[in-house]
Write a protein that holds these residues in place. Structure first.
Motif, PDB file in Angstrom:
ATOM      1  N   GLU A  50       5.204   7.524 -11.706  1.00 15.89           N
ATOM      2  CA  GLU A  50       4.633   7.823 -10.390  1.00 15.89           C
ATOM      3  C   GLU A  50       5.197   9.131  -9.823  1.00 15.89           C
ATOM      4  OE1 GLU A  50       2.227   6.238  -8.762  1.00 15.89           O
ATOM      5  OE2 GLU A  50       2.070   4.638 -10.250  1.00 15.89           O
ATOM      6  N   ARG A  80       0.826  -1.209   0.000  1.00 15.14           N
ATOM      7  CA  ARG A  80       0.000   0.000   0.000  1.00 15.14           C
ATOM      8  C   ARG A  80       0.864   1.266   0.000  1.00 15.14           C
ATOM      9  NH1 ARG A  80      -3.991  -0.096   4.785  1.00 15.14           N
ATOM     10  NH2 ARG A  80      -2.167   0.609   5.897  1.00 15.14           N
ATOM     11  N   GLN A  81       2.073   1.176   0.543  1.00 18.09           N
ATOM     12  CA  GLN A  81       2.977   2.325   0.636  1.00 18.09           C
ATOM     13  C   GLN A  81       3.979   2.394  -0.516  1.00 18.09           C
ATOM     14  OE1 GLN A  81       2.382   4.564   2.982  1.00 18.09           O
ATOM     15  NE2 GLN A  81       0.808   3.277   3.888  1.00 18.09           N
ATOM     16  N   LYS A 107       7.520  18.090  -5.433  1.00 21.71           N
ATOM     17  CA  LYS A 107       7.178  16.893  -6.196  1.00 21.71           C
ATOM     18  C   LYS A 107       8.396  16.341  -6.925  1.00 21.71           C
ATOM     19  CE  LYS A 107       2.443  18.369  -6.794  1.00 21.71           C
ATOM     20  NZ  LYS A 107       1.400  18.789  -7.723  1.00 21.71           N
ATOM     21  N   PRO A 119       4.968   8.647  -1.479  1.00 18.49           N
ATOM     22  CA  PRO A 119       3.859   8.873  -2.412  1.00 18.49           C
ATOM     23  C   PRO A 119       2.908   9.908  -1.812  1.00 18.49           C
ATOM     24  CG  PRO A 119       3.607   6.754  -1.314  1.00 18.49           C
ATOM     25  CD  PRO A 119       4.937   7.305  -0.889  1.00 18.49           C
ATOM     26  N   PRO A 120       2.237  10.696  -2.648  1.00 25.40           N
ATOM     27  CA  PRO A 120       1.316  11.713  -2.128  1.00 25.40           C
ATOM     28  C   PRO A 120       0.190  11.112  -1.285  1.00 25.40           C
ATOM     29  CG  PRO A 120       1.623  11.984  -4.496  1.00 25.40           C
ATOM     30  CD  PRO A 120       2.336  10.735  -4.099  1.00 25.40           C
ATOM     31  N   THR A 121      -0.094   9.836  -1.473  1.00 19.41           N
ATOM     32  CA  THR A 121      -1.138   9.184  -0.688  1.00 19.41           C
ATOM     33  C   THR A 121      -0.716   8.961   0.758  1.00 19.41           C
ATOM     34  OG1 THR A 121      -0.313   7.031  -1.422  1.00 19.41           O
ATOM     35  CG2 THR A 121      -2.139   7.996  -2.679  1.00 19.41           C
ATOM     36  N   ARG A 122       0.568   9.069   1.015  1.00 24.75           N
ATOM     37  CA  ARG A 122       1.051   8.887   2.386  1.00 24.75           C
ATOM     38  C   ARG A 122       0.948  10.221   3.109  1.00 24.75           C
ATOM     39  NH1 ARG A 122       6.358   5.579   4.240  1.00 24.75           N
ATOM     40  NH2 ARG A 122       5.973   5.713   6.479  1.00 24.75           N
ATOM     41  N   THR A 123      -0.084  10.357   3.878  1.00 29.13           N
ATOM     42  CA  THR A 123      -0.374  11.642   4.516  1.00 29.13           C
ATOM     43  C   THR A 123       0.129  11.733   5.947  1.00 29.13           C
ATOM     44  OG1 THR A 123      -2.560  10.822   5.131  1.00 29.13           O
ATOM     45  CG2 THR A 123      -2.391  12.054   3.059  1.00 29.13           C
ATOM     46  N   PRO A 128       3.948   2.515  -4.453  1.00 34.12           N
ATOM     47  CA  PRO A 128       3.259   2.561  -5.742  1.00 34.12           C
ATOM     48  C   PRO A 128       4.072   1.995  -6.909  1.00 34.12           C
ATOM     49  CG  PRO A 128       3.886   4.765  -5.034  1.00 34.12           C
ATOM     50  CD  PRO A 128       4.174   3.844  -3.894  1.00 34.12           C
TER      51      PRO A 128
END
Length: 157
Positions: free
Chosen positions: A145, A27-28, A139, A120-124, A30
């Motif tokens: 990715e 999940r971490q 970025k 990744p940007p999804t890791r907040t 990509p």
């Protein structure tokens, strides 16, 4: 705590395969797509060993109390030392300890002045790395990715 750093080629491929196929780990990551099988693992180990040959450093396998806990360390990313830390969920609690050991090597024996980390940007949930002194740079693209790059400068003494 009994922690060893070994080369990835020194651990059982099955341990690496299990880690890289763990859904919480994937999940971490990509860039980790498709099944991570024995053939993929062999190529992965070869690529990481090539980093050692070409740059004098690369990722290690982390052995905790005789058990494979994950892998990580520093690897060359676009001319800079980038840190990776990929741990089995059973060992997520020792991430800070492993981080400190890697940082001591980076800023001590390796003489680096800074390192980066890509998330990744999804890791907040990033407060932990910010508390450690990492600063957001912006970025960064790897393949197709997008990541956010953070930098940690060597502390001034």
């Amino acid at each position: 705590m009994d922690i060893e750093f070994k080369l990835l080629g020194e651990v059982q491929k099955s341990d690496i395969i299990d880690l890289m196929n763990n859904q919480l780990v994937r999940r971490q990551m990509p860039l980790l797509t498709g099944k991570f099988d024995e053939n993929t693992c062999s190529k992965f180990i070869e690529a990481k060993e090539t980093l050692w040959q070409n740059h004098g450093y690369g990722p290690w396998a982390f052995i905790v109390k005789g058990q494979f806990a994950g892998w990580g360390g520093l690897q060359m990313e676009n001319g800079e030392a980038d840190m990776a830390l990929v741990l089995h969920p059973n060992y997520w609690g020792i991430g800070k300890l492993l981080f400190k050991k890697v940082i001591d090597k980076a800023f001590g024996e390796m003489g680096l002045t800074s390192i980066t980390v890509l998330f990744p940007p999804t890791r907040t949930r990033i407060q932990g790395i910010l508390r450690l002194g990492f600063i957001k740079e912006g970025k960064y693209q790897v393949g197709n990715e997008e990541f956010i790059r953070y930098r940690l400068n060597k502390p001034v003494k």
